[in-house]
Design a protein around this motif. Structure first.
Motif, short mmCIF file in Angstrom:
data_model
loop_
_atom_site.label_atom_id
_atom_site.label_comp_id
_atom_site.label_asym_id
_atom_site.label_seq_id
_atom_site.Cartn_x
_atom_site.Cartn_y
_atom_site.Cartn_z
N ALA A 164 0.91 -1.13 -0.09
CA ALA A 164 -0.01 -0.19 0.13
C ALA A 164 0.91 1.28 0.11
O ALA A 164 0.48 2.27 -0.70
N GLU A 165 2.08 1.40 0.69
CA GLU A 165 3.01 2.37 0.75
C GLU A 165 3.41 2.59 -0.68
O GLU A 165 3.53 3.87 -1.31
N SER A 166 3.75 1.61 -1.26
CA SER A 166 4.32 1.58 -2.95
C SER A 166 3.21 2.11 -3.63
O SER A 166 3.18 3.20 -4.57
N LEU A 167 1.87 1.84 -3.68
CA LEU A 167 0.85 2.36 -4.35
C LEU A 167 0.62 3.83 -3.84
O LEU A 167 0.19 4.42 -5.13
N ASP A 168 0.71 4.37 -2.74
CA ASP A 168 0.32 5.46 -2.26
C ASP A 168 1.37 6.65 -2.76
O ASP A 168 1.08 7.55 -3.30
N PHE A 169 2.64 6.01 -2.79
CA PHE A 169 3.65 6.99 -3.43
C PHE A 169 3.56 6.92 -4.80
O PHE A 169 3.82 8.23 -5.52
N ALA A 170 3.34 5.92 -5.47
CA ALA A 170 3.22 5.97 -7.02
C ALA A 170 1.91 7.09 -7.16
O ALA A 170 2.25 7.85 -8.23
N GLN A 171 0.87 6.91 -6.61
CA GLN A 171 -0.42 7.77 -7.02
C GLN A 171 0.19 9.37 -6.56
O GLN A 171 -0.34 10.14 -7.42
N GLN A 172 0.92 9.48 -5.38
CA GLN A 172 1.13 10.92 -5.08
C GLN A 172 2.11 11.52 -6.10
O GLN A 172 1.87 12.91 -6.63
N GLN A 173 3.18 10.49 -6.63
CA GLN A 173 4.12 11.03 -7.56
C GLN A 173 3.40 11.38 -9.05
O GLN A 173 3.86 12.39 -9.70
#
Length: 728
Positions: free
Chosen positions: A516-525
């Protein structure tokens, strides 16, 4: 040039020339005090809480507040060394390990051995006491069991051992890079100057700038926590800009002395011209690095602070202590000479080999622009299909034993080491039993979708009974697109359906975990990459427009920056996503580019390329001020600066290329991306596309400034005599 920034380096140079020892001792004191700060004030490094973003960040905060953090665990995997696994021997080995581990200091508990479905692997989970920072004692037990059961393969891996192994490898890589980069830089400076003192000054200034910045950062880290990678980035950027700025200044001072001017006059002219370029290019680098703040991430904030600080320190040193050194050294700056290199350097003269390639570009600008444009566009096209993802096990060197162990655990026990999600619930009304029942129901429904597997840990509840969590494994590789699809389904449908009626009005729930951290970072970036590109290009465009008082030139600079960015991203995509040259660089393509690297390469590339871009344009503008027509001003300006640009780019490309030889694939990506980008930018973009565009546009490129009328007859200046002695 009429720009007020010109007065700053001139005043600084004049004061330093008149008070050289004050300037030199002042710089030494500044560096010493800054280094002393690092000794007196420990660096405050970023904690896990500083990296929290999105829903996964909220989940992590809820777990921390409820004191539900799991103690560090180490997993021990028992498999067959070859052939089929002897299950009886594996269970004996597990019993021996359990007995020895429970008697070991720092071990809180050893879970019951767990078989995988095919009974081809046996897993033991070792829970460590809170506060234990190393798993050396557990590794010693593992090694002992391996010796006693030589027919089995007994391996250990966990967060602590994997992190230690990665940190050791990164330290070794960076140590190798720093060891190699210093002599490489010195050799390139010797080639550029042909004299030992002149070659050593840029390296000395860059090194002291880096040392001072690291010291100042220790104090600043208490305002902006320092990321673990910031020191390496400071060394990388500091050496690049520090060497560049000294190179610009020294080359111009030498050129003026070659014309017969005194040392003081040469330093003053260098301050008015190259010093001005250093201030402008330093501002452009700082503006570019400031784009990292737009991301709003702890890592990028730390990198931005470090980069901005080291550039500012390098600029300060270039316009103060450097003129003082030149005045004190006088003719000795070109001593002792390396005979062969000195003769070659003098024979090539201003512009070096690059100037000899310029003539056809100026004579046939349309053809030159067309051919170079085709190459750049061809390299940029693959960037349209670039895929990014956070670093995974596949991006770690397979030569690290713990990496392969974790991969094998993930394959046999996906709920323990594979991609997973963590559902955290804080309830204000329902009892712990009601929440547990809801989470159990959620687990059954999630497993029924085929996208999740139960972890076997069950529901964990805080001591006050208000917060509970479950862990759901996913039978997919971390980079499998189905991981994100499953997380979105969990967040959007399964969790709300199970928990909306349980948490109450003031309660909350969130889905976290590594995936989920990876997904959130990708969405933010994804949402901010365009903003960063726009911010960086707009700011550098404004700097160019203000500096040269030319709107067309600012637009041309922006277009060229975009071309360089596209080509750099295309090269990274071809090499690391599609695997071009993977055998040569000794890596296996993960099928994506690590998500933080495109942004980092973008700001570094734009910032560093503006160094020599401003330097070249400033020289062209000088010739325009003297009344030369645009075509001749372009040809002479680029010929005058081509040797400096070539030397500056050679240093950056060589240092960055060293990183491409390291074992960590993130280092390789950064090294390949930056070295290829700077090489293309310094040659094809700035020495082919730029002069071709300037010649085609003509005097209109300087609008609204109007250049002087061209001289009716241009008398060619004789080449410098390079006699090797100067008039003082």
């Amino acid at each position: 040039m009429g720009n007020p920034l010109t007065a700053v380096p001139m005043k600084a140079a004049r004061w330093s020339a008149e008070h050289p020892w004050r300037a030199i001792l002042g710089w030494v004191a500044f560096v010493a005090i800054a280094v002393g700060l690092a000794i007196a004030i420990p660096t405050h490094e970023a904690t896990d809480a500083d990296y929290r973003i999105g829903e996964s960040g909220r989940a992590d905060a809820m777990v921390a507040r409820a004191h539900l953090e799991q103690p560090d665990t180490e997993n021990v995997l028992i498999t067959a060394k070859s052939g089929d696994l002897d299950t009886a021997a594996a269970e004996k080995a597990a019993a021996a390990f359990t007995a020895a581990a429970k008697a070991t200091h720092g071990v809180a508990d050893v879970a019951k051995p767990q078989w995988n479905k095919g009974r081809t692997a046996l897993l033991l989970s070792v829970e460590l006491d809170h506060g234990v920072e190393h798993a050396d004692a557990v590794q010693a037990v593992t090694d002992g069991v391996q010796e006693d059961f030589s027919d089995l393969q007994v391996r250990e891996a966990g967060d602590l051992t994997l992190d230690d192994a990665i940190n050791d490898r990164v330290a070794d890589d960076l140590g190798s890079a720093e060891t190699i980069s210093l002599p490489v830089t010195l050799v390139l400076m010797l080639l550029a100057f042909g004299a030992l003192i002149a070659a050593g000054i840029p390296v000395l200034l860059a090194g002291t700038s880096v040392a001072a910045t690291l010291g100042l950062l220790a104090a600043l880290s208490h305002l902006v926590p320092a990321d673990s990678t910031v020191s390496s980035m400071i060394v990388l950027i500091g050496m690049a800009v520090g060497v560049d700025y000294s190179l610009f200044y020294l080359k111009r001072a030498r050129e003026e002395r070659d014309k017969g001017r005194t040392t003081l006059d040469a330093v003053e002219i260098a301050a008015r011209t190259s010093g001005h370029s250093i201030l402008v290019s330093g501002g452009a680098v700082i503006a570019s690095m400031a784009g990292l703040f737009v991301v709003g991430n702890a890592t990028f904030n730390s990198l931005a602070i470090g980069a901005i600080l080291v550039v500012a320190v390098a600029v300060l040193g270039s316009i103060t202590v450097l003129p003082a050194l030149l005045v004190k050294l006088g003719r000795w700056v070109d001593r002792p000479r390396v005979p062969l290199l000195w003769r070659v350097n003098r024979k090539i003269g201003r512009g070096g080999i690059s100037s000899r390639l310029l003539s056809p570009v100026v004579r046939h600008p349309v053809v030159a622009l067309g051919l170079s444009g085709v190459v750049i566009v061809g390299l940029a096209i693959p960037a349209l299909g670039m895929k990014t993802h956070s670093d995974t096990l596949d991006t770690l060197p397979a030569s690290i034993p713990q990496v392969q162990t974790v991969k094998d655990i993930s394959a046999s026990f996906p709920a323990d080491e594979g991609a997973s999600a963590r559902v955290v619930v804080r309830s204000d009304g329902a009892s712990a039993q009601q929440v547990t029942a809801a989470l159990d129901d959620l687990t059954r429904k999630a497993v029924a979708t085929g996208d999740f597997v139960a972890s076997g840990r069950g529901v964990q509840t805080s001591q006050d009974g208000t917060t509970s969590l479950i862990v759901l494994g996913m039978p997919f590789d971390e980079t499998d697109p189905r991981v994100n699809d499953a997380l979105l389904d969990l967040r959007g449908d399964l969790v709300p359906a199970a928990l909306d009626g349980v948490v109450g009005r003031t309660g909350a729930y969130a889905v976290g975990g590594d995936a989920a951290e990876s997904l959130d970072f990708a969405q933010q970036q994804d949402g901010r990459l365009v903003l960063v590109i726009g911010f960086v290009l707009l700011l550098t465009m404004l700097i160019m427009a203000t500096t040269f008082r030319s709107i067309p030139l600012a637009l041309v600079s922006t277009v060229l920056n975009l071309a360089s960015i596209g080509a750099a991203f295309g090269v990274m995509t071809l090499v690391f996503q599609h695997g071009w040259g993977s055998g040569l660089l000794d890596f296996t393509s993960p099928g994506f580019v690590v998500d933080w690297l495109p942004l980092f390469v973008l700001v570094v590339l734009v910032g560093l390329s503006m160094d020599y871009h401003v330097f070249v344009l400033s020289r062209i503008r000088e010739h325009m001020d003297d009344g030369l027509p645009t075509r001749l001003a372009v040809e002479r300006g680029i010929a005058d600066t081509a040797g400096v640009v070539t030397s500056a780019a050679a240093v950056m490309v060589s240092v960055f290329a060293i990183f491409a030889t390291l074992s960590m694939i993130e280092m390789k990506m950064m090294g390949v991306g930056l070295s290829a980008a700077i090489l293309l930018d310094a040659t094809l973009v700035r020495l082919v596309m730029l002069p071709a565009i300037l010649v085609l546009i003509g005097d209109k490129v300087w609008w609204p400034w109007k250049p002087r009328r061209p001289r009716a007859q241009v008398v060619e200046e004789p080449e410098p005599a390079y006699a090797g002695s100067y008039v003082e």
